[in-house]
Design a protein around this motif. Sequence first.
Motif, PDB file in Angstrom:
ATOM      1  N   PHE C 222      36.037  43.870  47.116  1.00 47.89           N
ATOM      2  CA  PHE C 222      34.621  43.572  46.887  1.00 47.89           C
ATOM      3  C   PHE C 222      33.749  43.840  48.117  1.00 47.89           C
ATOM      4  O   PHE C 222      32.540  44.005  48.000  1.00 47.89           O
ATOM      5  CB  PHE C 222      34.447  42.144  46.364  1.00 47.89           C
ATOM      6  CG  PHE C 222      34.700  42.055  44.880  1.00 47.89           C
ATOM      7  CD1 PHE C 222      33.656  42.250  43.977  1.00 47.89           C
ATOM      8  CD2 PHE C 222      35.979  41.848  44.371  1.00 47.89           C
ATOM      9  CE1 PHE C 222      33.879  42.209  42.609  1.00 47.89           C
ATOM     10  CE2 PHE C 222      36.205  41.804  43.005  1.00 47.89           C
ATOM     11  CZ  PHE C 222      35.155  41.994  42.122  1.00 47.89           C
ATOM     12  N   LEU C 224      33.697  46.508  49.622  1.00 48.56           N
ATOM     13  CA  LEU C 224      33.254  47.902  49.513  1.00 48.56           C
ATOM     14  C   LEU C 224      31.835  47.994  48.951  1.00 48.56           C
ATOM     15  O   LEU C 224      31.156  49.009  49.137  1.00 48.56           O
ATOM     16  CB  LEU C 224      34.219  48.702  48.627  1.00 48.56           C
ATOM     17  CG  LEU C 224      35.593  48.991  49.246  1.00 48.56           C
ATOM     18  CD1 LEU C 224      36.600  49.398  48.182  1.00 48.56           C
ATOM     19  CD2 LEU C 224      35.475  50.066  50.320  1.00 48.56           C
ATOM     20  N   ALA C 225      31.402  46.941  48.272  1.00 50.82           N
ATOM     21  CA  ALA C 225      30.040  46.949  47.716  1.00 50.82           C
ATOM     22  C   ALA C 225      28.993  46.944  48.820  1.00 50.82           C
ATOM     23  O   ALA C 225      27.842  47.318  48.607  1.00 50.82           O
ATOM     24  CB  ALA C 225      29.835  45.742  46.810  1.00 50.82           C
ATOM     25  N   THR C 226      29.403  46.517  50.000  1.00 52.31           N
ATOM     26  CA  THR C 226      28.463  46.409  51.113  1.00 52.31           C
ATOM     27  C   THR C 226      28.637  47.530  52.131  1.00 52.31           C
ATOM     28  O   THR C 226      27.963  47.561  53.154  1.00 52.31           O
ATOM     29  CB  THR C 226      28.656  45.067  51.852  1.00 52.31           C
ATOM     30  OG1 THR C 226      29.940  45.106  52.501  1.00 52.31           O
ATOM     31  CG2 THR C 226      28.625  43.894  50.887  1.00 52.31           C
ATOM     32  N   MET C 227      29.539  48.437  51.835  1.00 53.19           N
ATOM     33  CA  MET C 227      29.880  49.468  52.827  1.00 53.19           C
ATOM     34  C   MET C 227      29.278  50.824  52.464  1.00 53.19           C
ATOM     35  O   MET C 227      29.015  51.127  51.305  1.00 53.19           O
ATOM     36  CB  MET C 227      31.400  49.587  52.944  1.00 53.19           C
ATOM     37  CG  MET C 227      32.059  48.352  53.552  1.00 53.19           C
ATOM     38  SD  MET C 227      33.883  48.372  53.427  1.00 53.19           S
ATOM     39  CE  MET C 227      34.293  49.533  54.733  1.00 53.19           C
TER      40      MET C 227
ATOM     41  N   SER D 154      24.302  44.093  42.601  1.00 54.52           N
ATOM     42  CA  SER D 154      24.001  44.279  44.026  1.00 54.52           C
ATOM     43  C   SER D 154      24.387  45.677  44.483  1.00 54.52           C
ATOM     44  O   SER D 154      25.301  46.297  43.933  1.00 54.52           O
ATOM     45  CB  SER D 154      24.707  43.227  44.899  1.00 54.52           C
ATOM     46  OG  SER D 154      26.049  43.576  45.126  1.00 54.52           O
ATOM     47  N   GLY D 157      25.205  45.097  49.308  1.00 51.08           N
ATOM     48  CA  GLY D 157      25.080  43.690  49.681  1.00 51.08           C
ATOM     49  C   GLY D 157      23.729  43.088  49.321  1.00 51.08           C
ATOM     50  O   GLY D 157      23.528  41.884  49.421  1.00 51.08           O
ATOM     51  N   GLY D 178      28.428  49.187  45.385  1.00 56.36           N
ATOM     52  CA  GLY D 178      27.671  48.195  44.639  1.00 56.36           C
ATOM     53  C   GLY D 178      28.540  47.404  43.676  1.00 56.36           C
ATOM     54  O   GLY D 178      29.754  47.606  43.602  1.00 56.36           O
ATOM     55  N   ILE D 179      27.905  46.494  42.978  1.00 52.61           N
ATOM     56  CA  ILE D 179      28.612  45.634  42.022  1.00 52.61           C
ATOM     57  C   ILE D 179      27.923  45.707  40.664  1.00 52.61           C
ATOM     58  O   ILE D 179      26.699  45.717  40.575  1.00 52.61           O
ATOM     59  CB  ILE D 179      28.674  44.173  42.535  1.00 52.61           C
ATOM     60  CG1 ILE D 179      29.647  44.113  43.729  1.00 52.61           C
ATOM     61  CG2 ILE D 179      29.106  43.217  41.436  1.00 52.61           C
ATOM     62  CD1 ILE D 179      29.763  42.763  44.382  1.00 52.61           C
TER      63      ILE D 179
END
Lengths: 327, 327, 327, 327
Positions: C222, C224-227, D154, D157, D178-179
């Motif tokens: 999870f 990875l969503a911020t990377m 998201s 982030g 993302g998510i």
Amino acid sequence: MNSFGRIFRLHIFGESHGTHVGICLDGVPPGIYLTQTDFDADIERRKPQAVGTTKRKEKDVPIILSGVFNNYTTGAPLTIVFTNEQHNASDYHNMTYHYRPGHSDFTTHVKYKGYNDFRGGGHFSGRLTLPIVAAGVVAKKIIKPIEISAKITSIGGTTTDFEDIIQSVVNENDSIGGIVQCVVSNVPVGLGEPFFDSLESLLAHAMFSIPGIKGIEFGSGFKLATMKGSEANDCFINEQGKTKTNHSGGIIGGISSGNDITFSVVVKPPSSIGKTQFSYHWATKKIEALTITGRHDACIALRVPIVVEALTACVLADCMLIQKSCG
Amino acid sequence: MNSFGRIFRLHIFGESHGTHVGICLDGVPPGIYLTQTDFDADIERRKPQAVGTTKRKEKDVPIILSGVFNNYTTGAPLTIVFTNEQHNASDYHNMTYHYRPGHSDFTTHVKYKGYNDFRGGGHFSGRLTLPIVAAGVVAKKIIKPIEISAKITSIGGTTTDFEDIIQSVVNENDSIGGIVQCVVSNVPVGLGEPFFDSLESLLAHAMFSIPGIKGIEFGSGFKLATMKGSEANDCFINEQGKTKTNHSGGIIGGISSGNDITFSVVVKPPSSIGKTQFSYHWATKKIEALTITGRHDACIALRVPIVVEALTACVLADCMLIQKSCG
Amino acid sequence: MNSFGRIFRLHIFGESHGTHVGICLDGVPPGIYLTQTDFDADIERRKPQAVGTTKRKEKDVPIILSGVFNNYTTGAPLTIVFTNEQHNASDYHNMTYHYRPGHSDFTTHVKYKGYNDFRGGGHFSGRLTLPIVAAGVVAKKIIKPIEISAKITSIGGTTTDFEDIIQSVVNENDSIGGIVQCVVSNVPVGLGEPFFDSLESLLAHAMFSIPGIKGIEFGSGFKLATMKGSEANDCFINEQGKTKTNHSGGIIGGISSGNDITFSVVVKPPSSIGKTQFSYHWATKKIEALTITGRHDACIALRVPIVVEALTACVLADCMLIQKSCG
Amino acid sequence: MNSFGRIFRLHIFGESHGTHVGICLDGVPPGIYLTQTDFDADIERRKPQAVGTTKRKEKDVPIILSGVFNNYTTGAPLTIVFTNEQHNASDYHNMTYHYRPGHSDFTTHVKYKGYNDFRGGGHFSGRLTLPIVAAGVVAKKIIKPIEISAKITSIGGTTTDFEDIIQSVVNENDSIGGIVQCVVSNVPVGLGEPFFDSLESLLAHAMFSIPGIKGIEFGSGFKLATMKGSEANDCFINEQGKTKTNHSGGIIGGISSGNDITFSVVVKPPSSIGKTQFSYHWATKKIEALTITGRHDACIALRVPIVVEALTACVLADCMLIQKSCG
């Protein structure tokens, strides 16, 4: 289901009078050389050529949609489609009330609640054997050096000179059944996965998907009912397991023995005949005369050998890949 | 593979001379009343009773390990095992070099690299048909009111008075083949999923898992090769699709037509015979005389009908559950 | 379904308070050395040992019913069962009207129309992970030299010193969740069959069969969503495909890259807690207080690592056998 | 394998730069109204529209090859293909020696021995999600009145105002993760077939076939690791099984509880970035600078929601058909 196989898998689709018939092959190993011309010989063998075969003529050009790159299989699904060019749907207008005897019209109508494409048998048409022949071309490359040869052994009870008997039923607007025998040579020992996936089980499963097949026997088949064990047992004569006789058809305990695999299938006479028949009419609720027009095979058995070969190749390809994984 | 079915699935296990044989049934609907005594009649029918059947006697008590609670199926996997009580492994000492003709000794030795349990045929033994009979008991409850009846129609080519011919081969330390016919009544229209899961495909697949089966034919079977379409077509006579004749064996286009499903299977003469045979010896590298001792059936066909019924029930149960899902 | 795998297949059966739990393994290659003691270490690791694990004590002796002969696998189905010795069904009398929150009582009652064996969760019990651990022992032998190691990485949000937090929830008659991480090393490049059988798909499928697992993430998961791609991409550093970082968790394009496979699963807090809860009562039709008695784990995560290892081994064994067949 | 499902089955095929991508759907019930325009809305949602999505523009017109007759599904296999119009293969010349980090180039090259179609990721391309969206259109009709809605929650982030962050990575020639969250409402109780086919198992299996997905969590997911049972348990509040909270994401014991199914997946940042990276070069045997040109998505997460919806619909359609068969 419309899928067959465990590692080498066939997914078939299409209808006789839809736009296309086709097949998606999964589990094809990468690196097999494959071009469109590889399909020519087998597709040609399936075409109606002799007396007694339909006058519907199609070009039958295989279109490879996926799975081949620079003339080699990629390991990704290999999809082949064929265009249906000759539709003649007007021949089929009355069959929704007056189902043709021996034909899938009735059972498919009930099973699919009337939504099935009834034209030319729809998904149940012999036309579906075309993509199967294409699949066989790929399978034959996988199973090399195994050789498969299927041929007609009798038509209408005659084992020689079939032409007369066929011409005679054509003249009568009738049709006739026959027997196709298949011999497989250069088979390694060990193919087949009993308990439920005996080689006989897999081959029979495949064969009974061919429209019109109503029986199969391996080796000496139904004659074994009249034989004693001392007659039927195939005695080994060398270290490779070669046997003196081959009553078992090259399969012992559900597993290939290295001897030639032999089996025969019976092909029923085509149901679509010009000759008048009397059958129940669902609209009038009476038994009425029915005369079927259109282009039909008088002896579909003539076109079955290449299909038998193709499915045999598919079964053996699947078994070889399975055996490789466990061996 | 050792699994069969799509919704109603059989997973079989065990060896002739291991501690147990058994079956795990998945996809059994919840709420079917089931007790141990339900199995009695069918298991009794499978037991060797007549002349020509083995003297190995087993109690054959089904032990339900899972899937039944308060005498009803739960919907969870239903596992049934049977204890093997009568081992007599000393009979089998010499077969690793002198493989029995017609027997799976050779093919299994090669396929499994010598690791297979060769005693009494191991996993390839007719003993594995016992859990299949148990599965059939469950399947028969699912398919009600369909009725299945299989019986011997000929032994050694004789269609009446089998006892003499059997006694005669017993006296000769030989064995004999036969034919079993199965008739299924009260069948709904619409079972079977062409293209590849035609009802013939599924039934044949199942039948060829029974040790010793070498052929199957539906309806008029191999006789169809000699028939014309006008003779072979089954004309409809009423709204339910009942036909005047039943040459198609109740299956048209791979789908049940509502008429009785009929098929016959040929059972080869058992390979294990007391009579001396001459076969290759892998140690001496010569063809040597071989005399098989031990308890064997002289006519395994006698014990096959209940197994045919059981597997037919399993196939139909699976097809009915599939049909329910799509219907 | 109660089956998993394509070549190496698991068929699981049994209930928490039935007589047995077990598993039938099909597709096991012949010739693997296997004795009862091989199971000891992994079964021991699954047993409740620490504070926070159930007081139900079982001997957990694997009984091999089939598929092993002279201490080697035969290639035939390998069935292993365990006896359930400690039943304590009286604890479960009131749950048919007052379904336990978070527990499968309600959904199974509806799905199976009340016929399911509800005692101890029946077929949905964590007890079913015992035969899975046994399957893992066999799978680990197939996949050598691949090494699998799973361990707890956090409990209740704490990554160190779990004992206090567990003792605290035990004292409160409550339960607590946790995270288990799995690392697989010595993995060959090429395992996994996209499109639908990516290695992530297969591992996730397997993991979510473990009762209580509610999430899985591979590599950096999870995060990875911020990377950014420039951060997340694992750059290759040598000819074998070793990467500088391992954000992808050793799986690229659904296929093993040869780097360590890493993933984490979240285990929810056990639903069965002694602490009073308020939930709808189907008999009184009111929300009523519910206090669950009986033997339960306060932190089932503690017992999950060996199960994660076992299923990971099963998935990899299956993928290796598939890859052998096509490679 | 390239197949997914048990009754409702997907068989996918095609490559990014081949002539077509497509899907064959088997097990589609007959009688579903279906026209080409039914596909418009979902296909439109999948198209690159926002900043951060690729400039490759395709018409994406679904061509139905089989299985539909007079605008209704027939029950026969339903095959849909799409033409690939915009090939631009020249962008991909150097990747056979300098595999792109994070991309399937390396693993597929090894797995398929160099025979895979590497252009644009070949069979591993996001383009394969187009036929999946088409399958979803059919599945959504089967599962009515179930409603599925997936959306971005998201990016990088950030849970609000994604546009800035995406523009920023586009400017940097980078990419971002993302998510995506999915909510399913109007779900009947009872979908899912534990032990191995829990609803979480099936959904996760499907989701991880979408390129770029690296994690999934149901309900409160990874937060459950920090929760106590008394907090995580969803207490029932009415006869239909509605719960006060929904930490379990509508799935209890692997079976739908009738509450909304909720899950989230993480989508990694696309691997193909314009920004220079340093990675091993298989020809020079050194770590070299690599700059990827071509048309790419900077945030593939933006295009994932409709794909998540489609596969969720396919899983639920399959489960509903299975449940119908056993219920």
